[in-house]
Design a protein around this motif. Structure first.
Motif, mmCIF file in Angstrom:
data_model
loop_
_atom_site.group_PDB
_atom_site.id
_atom_site.type_symbol
_atom_site.label_atom_id
_atom_site.label_comp_id
_atom_site.label_asym_id
_atom_site.label_seq_id
_atom_site.Cartn_x
_atom_site.Cartn_y
_atom_site.Cartn_z
ATOM 1 N N THR A 257 0.654 -1.070 0.220
ATOM 2 C CA THR A 257 -0.232 0.012 -0.264
ATOM 3 C C THR A 257 0.879 1.459 -0.045
ATOM 4 O OG1 THR A 257 -0.326 0.207 2.389
ATOM 5 C CG2 THR A 257 -1.964 -1.096 1.268
ATOM 6 N N ASP A 258 2.017 1.185 0.042
ATOM 7 C CA ASP A 258 2.837 2.338 -0.091
ATOM 8 C C ASP A 258 3.228 2.324 -1.165
ATOM 9 O OD1 ASP A 258 5.145 4.105 0.303
ATOM 10 O OD2 ASP A 258 6.331 2.761 0.858
ATOM 11 N N SER A 259 2.535 4.022 -1.664
ATOM 12 C CA SER A 259 2.676 4.916 -2.875
ATOM 13 C C SER A 259 4.480 5.259 -3.015
ATOM 14 C CB SER A 259 1.087 5.618 -2.390
ATOM 15 O OG SER A 259 1.976 6.669 -2.023
ATOM 16 N N THR A 260 4.321 5.473 -2.229
ATOM 17 C CA THR A 260 5.780 6.094 -2.751
ATOM 18 C C THR A 260 7.018 4.566 -3.466
ATOM 19 O OG1 THR A 260 7.096 4.544 -0.640
ATOM 20 C CG2 THR A 260 6.575 7.456 -0.816
ATOM 21 N N GLN A 261 6.110 3.493 -3.452
ATOM 22 C CA GLN A 261 6.801 2.284 -4.036
ATOM 23 C C GLN A 261 6.001 1.747 -5.530
ATOM 24 O OE1 GLN A 261 9.258 0.948 -3.004
ATOM 25 N NE2 GLN A 261 9.024 1.399 -1.085
ATOM 26 N N TRP A 262 5.001 2.831 -6.016
ATOM 27 C CA TRP A 262 4.587 3.018 -7.137
ATOM 28 C C TRP A 262 4.782 3.396 -8.383
ATOM 29 C CZ3 TRP A 262 -1.472 5.134 -5.280
ATOM 30 C CH2 TRP A 262 -2.280 4.172 -4.020
ATOM 31 N N PRO A 263 5.367 4.345 -8.400
ATOM 32 C CA PRO A 263 6.789 4.628 -9.724
ATOM 33 C C PRO A 263 7.418 3.750 -9.922
ATOM 34 C CG PRO A 263 6.865 6.256 -8.640
ATOM 35 C CD PRO A 263 6.255 5.398 -7.278
ATOM 36 N N ALA A 285 -10.226 6.349 2.646
ATOM 37 C CA ALA A 285 -11.440 6.836 1.036
ATOM 38 C C ALA A 285 -10.423 6.493 -0.017
ATOM 39 C CB ALA A 285 -11.605 7.889 1.395
ATOM 40 N N TYR A 286 -12.267 6.325 -1.267
ATOM 41 C CA TYR A 286 -10.884 7.543 -2.460
ATOM 42 C C TYR A 286 -10.282 8.446 -2.538
ATOM 43 C CZ TYR A 286 -14.936 10.104 -3.788
ATOM 44 O OH TYR A 286 -16.203 10.840 -3.643
ATOM 45 N N THR A 287 -10.371 9.304 -1.837
ATOM 46 C CA THR A 287 -9.831 10.624 -2.526
ATOM 47 C C THR A 287 -8.267 11.226 -1.704
ATOM 48 O OG1 THR A 287 -11.211 11.258 -0.144
ATOM 49 C CG2 THR A 287 -12.129 11.718 -1.929
ATOM 50 N N THR A 288 -8.286 9.304 -0.408
ATOM 51 C CA THR A 288 -7.031 8.941 0.165
ATOM 52 C C THR A 288 -6.622 8.823 -0.772
ATOM 53 O OG1 THR A 288 -8.369 9.351 2.190
ATOM 54 C CG2 THR A 288 -5.621 8.978 1.880
ATOM 55 N N VAL A 289 -6.294 7.598 -1.211
ATOM 56 C CA VAL A 289 -6.166 7.245 -2.551
ATOM 57 C C VAL A 289 -5.955 8.023 -3.875
ATOM 58 C CG1 VAL A 289 -5.737 5.151 -4.160
ATOM 59 C CG2 VAL A 289 -6.760 4.733 -1.225
ATOM 60 N N SER A 290 -6.164 8.805 -4.302
ATOM 61 C CA SER A 290 -6.241 9.775 -5.076
ATOM 62 C C SER A 290 -5.602 10.851 -4.877
ATOM 63 C CB SER A 290 -7.669 10.764 -5.776
ATOM 64 O OG SER A 290 -7.145 11.345 -6.682
ATOM 65 N N THR A 291 -5.155 11.521 -3.959
ATOM 66 C CA THR A 291 -4.164 12.014 -3.604
ATOM 67 C C THR A 291 -2.424 11.425 -3.657
ATOM 68 O OG1 THR A 291 -5.637 13.327 -2.155
ATOM 69 C CG2 THR A 291 -3.355 13.597 -1.659
ATOM 70 N N ALA A 292 -3.283 10.440 -2.836
ATOM 71 C CA ALA A 292 -0.982 9.469 -3.131
ATOM 72 C C ALA A 292 -1.371 9.279 -4.340
ATOM 73 C CB ALA A 292 -1.814 8.255 -2.312
ATOM 74 N N LEU A 293 -1.662 8.515 -5.318
ATOM 75 C CA LEU A 293 -1.733 8.643 -6.627
ATOM 76 C C LEU A 293 -1.259 9.996 -7.259
ATOM 77 C CD1 LEU A 293 -1.674 6.658 -9.207
ATOM 78 C CD2 LEU A 293 -4.401 7.252 -9.589
ATOM 79 N N ASN A 294 -1.839 11.036 -6.867
ATOM 80 C CA ASN A 294 -1.166 11.631 -7.571
ATOM 81 C C ASN A 294 0.061 12.478 -7.068
ATOM 82 O OD1 ASN A 294 -3.640 11.916 -9.008
ATOM 83 N ND2 ASN A 294 -4.601 13.715 -7.780
ATOM 84 N N THR A 295 0.262 12.622 -5.512
ATOM 85 C CA THR A 295 1.651 12.869 -5.076
ATOM 86 C C THR A 295 2.253 12.101 -5.939
ATOM 87 O OG1 THR A 295 0.839 13.640 -3.437
ATOM 88 C CG2 THR A 295 2.411 13.200 -3.028
ATOM 89 N N SER A 296 2.823 10.865 -5.731
ATOM 90 C CA SER A 296 3.277 9.753 -6.703
ATOM 91 C C SER A 296 3.480 10.044 -8.088
ATOM 92 C CB SER A 296 2.822 7.943 -6.109
ATOM 93 O OG SER A 296 1.763 8.049 -6.810
ATOM 94 N N GLY A 297 2.966 10.764 -8.725
ATOM 95 C CA GLY A 297 2.913 11.288 -10.165
ATOM 96 C C GLY A 297 3.227 9.683 -11.158
ATOM 97 N N SER A 298 2.298 8.603 -10.402
ATOM 98 C CA SER A 298 2.495 7.179 -11.300
ATOM 99 C C SER A 298 1.375 7.449 -12.672
ATOM 100 C CB SER A 298 2.321 5.746 -10.559
ATOM 101 O OG SER A 298 2.693 6.212 -9.634
ATOM 102 N N ASP A 299 1.462 8.214 -13.145
ATOM 103 C CA ASP A 299 0.014 8.407 -14.168
ATOM 104 C C ASP A 299 0.617 7.329 -15.315
ATOM 105 O OD1 ASP A 299 -1.287 9.320 -16.599
ATOM 106 O OD2 ASP A 299 -1.059 11.474 -15.549
ATOM 107 N N SER A 300 0.505 6.253 -15.628
ATOM 108 C CA SER A 300 0.366 5.203 -16.568
ATOM 109 C C SER A 300 -0.181 4.080 -16.741
ATOM 110 C CB SER A 300 1.926 4.778 -16.055
ATOM 111 O OG SER A 300 2.396 3.324 -17.009
ATOM 112 N N TYR A 301 -0.120 4.219 -17.904
ATOM 113 C CA TYR A 301 -0.871 2.210 -18.124
ATOM 114 C C TYR A 301 -0.386 1.334 -17.964
ATOM 115 C CZ TYR A 301 1.948 1.305 -21.580
ATOM 116 O OH TYR A 301 2.858 0.799 -22.544
ATOM 117 N N ALA A 302 0.161 0.989 -17.008
ATOM 118 C CA ALA A 302 0.572 0.161 -16.716
ATOM 119 C C ALA A 302 0.392 0.106 -15.269
ATOM 120 C CB ALA A 302 2.826 0.265 -16.763
#
Length: 519
Positions: A257-263, A285-302
């Motif tokens: 669940t560590d969003s810093t590992q997503w990139p 909540a989805y708002t919390t996960v969304s913030t983590a996703l945006n912060t991680s910069g993981s904008d990818s189809y992978a």
């Protein structure tokens, strides 16, 4: 009449009058798609090789190679059980540890007043399952011989019979039988490894050795342990990177669940053609996960990220209903589907509840819309197709609407990996018109097969693919440098996300029926 493989004979420099035969391979080549159902799992276990992918295809495989299901975080056996229930039966499981894992041991001793060790037995793998091993040394079938039986619950016992010798010679015979097998009788043990002890005396008529000391090495496991480390060769790879070369096109780092590992997961997924599925922490909540996703910069189809609405599952061996990570369900469901399909609105029969449904807090249409807009997915009940648990977005984490479907990730990886695996033969060939034609025809035949199977297409008519490999995209300046280029376009079938029905009804409606059929 000499015979040559095509290309081995210089036909412009023949000297001796004779009949020359050249064996020419068929010019028509066919390729088959690579497997898309391989699911990679990374987690902890009570048995099995460490940082080495193990093939799991059934519940028996999981029990024999990973041990029993444990109620704990990162548990491989539990994730494998869920995956198999959801139809993913081609699993590559990678066991990780924190480095403190130990193998269980036991000793066979002699009959002296102060017994000395004749043989030390060590479990084949580290882990607590090894503590369930036992070894019985008793009289053998032949006269004046011994028989060693090694047992592990749920596994066929290993029997080494008719072991002979006296003193040290007998102990050495036991060690040899276990480590090397008995020629023509049975192979080496797959449960234990034997080392010679110090005894030179005979063993008692019968003894049972109980194993102890096996540990799993899970005390300090973190999400970073699941990521592991890369390396130039297999033995240097750990965690996620041990999946390199396995063909896994979907991967689940269990409970990460560590969003810093997503990139890092995105980088791996892009390089290997693997769809990485993960989630927010339980209850997020989805708002919390969304913030983590945006912060991680993981904008990818992978990458695919699930909302932190975790799923309840009935763990039969432990007789317990457990809250499990949603990515474990989603990754397995994706792997069980053909690559052109989407998990959107597909039933997940292994799920019995989620945190939200158990609290009787169903998602509103507005919330589902917000989850989709946030590039996330969620498992819930009901789905558009009925009262069952399923995914409600079918999206990856890309913000590009033309590539953000699960089916885009899967089909793109499938086609690219198939082409990569099929055309290595071109390198080293002379670039001729025949080579271009053969290569182009082979690609077109593969894509035509996909169209015939309903995996690609254009529902409004028109071509679903094109392949260009000619002088137009291979000018002399590039050919002279050794390049040959094929430009391939493929049109995927679109997933229906919004079905709109315009209903005009009432007593004053005038109904006009056309006799002209429409497509």
């Amino acid at each position: 009449m000499p015979i040559y493989p095509a290309g081995n004979l210089n036909t412009a420099a023949l000297q001796a009058p004779d009949l020359y035969i050249q064996i020419v391979p068929p010019k028509t080549r066919y390729i088959n798609g690579v497997a898309t159902d391989i699911l990679g799992l990374v987690g902890v276990a009570s048995w099995g090789a460490v940082n080495s992918p193990m093939l799991i295809g059934s519940p028996d495989d999981a029990r024999l190679k990973l041990g029993t299901q444990q109620v704990r975080k990162y548990d491989l056996a539990s994730a494998a059980a869920i995956s198999i229930q959801l139809g993913a039966s081609n699993i590559r499981a990678v066991r990780v540890t924190d480095g403190t894992d130990t193998a269980a041991t036991a000793t066979l001793v002699d009959s002296a007043g102060t017994p000395a060790t004749g043989v030390t037995l060590t479990a084949y793998y580290t882990g607590s399952l090894g503590n369930s091993l036992s070894a019985v040394l008793a009289a053998g079938t032949a006269v004046n011989s011994f028989k060693l039986t090694v047992t592990l619950p749920g596994v066929q016992p290993e029997v080494f019979d008719n072991l002979t010798g006296s003193g040290t010679a007998l102990w050495q015979a036991i060690v040899s039988a276990i480590n090397n097998g008995q020629s023509g009788l049975r192979g080496p043990s797959q449960l234990v490894i034997a080392t010679i002890g110090s005894s030179s005396a005979a063993p008692p008529a019968s003894q049972t050795a109980t194993f102890t000391g096996g540990t799993d090495g899970t005390t300090t496991i973190t999400d970073a342990t699941l990521i592991g480390q890369d390396g130039s060769t297999g033995p240097n790879r750990k965690g996620m990177y041990a999946l390199r070369g396995t063909g896994a096109q979907v991967a689940n780092l269990i409970d990460l669940t560590d969003s810093t590992q997503w990139p890092t997961m995105v980088t791996y997924g892009l390089s290997e053609g693997c769809y990485m599925v993960t989630q927010g922490s339980a209850g997020a909540a989805y708002t919390t996960v969304s913030t983590a996703l945006n912060t991680s910069g993981s904008d990818s189809y992978a990458l695919k990220v699930m909302v932190g609405d975790w799923v309840y599952w009935q763990d039969q061996p432990n007789q317990k209903q457990r809250m499990m990570a949603p990515a474990t369900f989603e990754a397995a469901r994706i792997a069980s589907l053909a690559p052109h399909q989407t998990p959107l609105n597909k039933a997940m029969l292994a799920a019995v509840a989620t945190q939200r449904t158990l609290a009787q807090q169903p998602y509103s249409i507005a919330e589902i819309g917000a989850i989709n807009a946030a590039r996330l997915d969620v498992i819930t009940n009901p789905c558009p197709g009925g009262n069952y648990f399923g995914a409600r977005s079918g999206l990856n984490c890309s913000s590009n609407p033309t590539v953000n479907g699960d089916n885009y990730t899967r089909m793109t990886n499938f086609i690219s990996l198939t082409l990569a695996a099929s055309f290595g033969f071109v390198v080293g060939q002379l670039q001729t018109i025949d080579l271009r034609r053969t290569t182009k025809n082979t690609i077109e035949t593969f894509l035509q097969n996909l169209e015939d199977q309903g995996m690609i297409g254009n529902p409004n008519g028109g071509k679903s693919f094109s392949v260009q490999l000619d002088a137009a995209n291979n000018p002399d300046s590039r050919v002279a440098l050794g390049y040959m280029q094929a430009d391939v376009q493929v049109k995927y079938l679109s997933v229906v996300r919004y079905f709109l029905i315009n209903l005009e009804a009432g007593q004053s409606v005038s109904v006009v029926v056309s006799n002209t059929p429409r497509t």
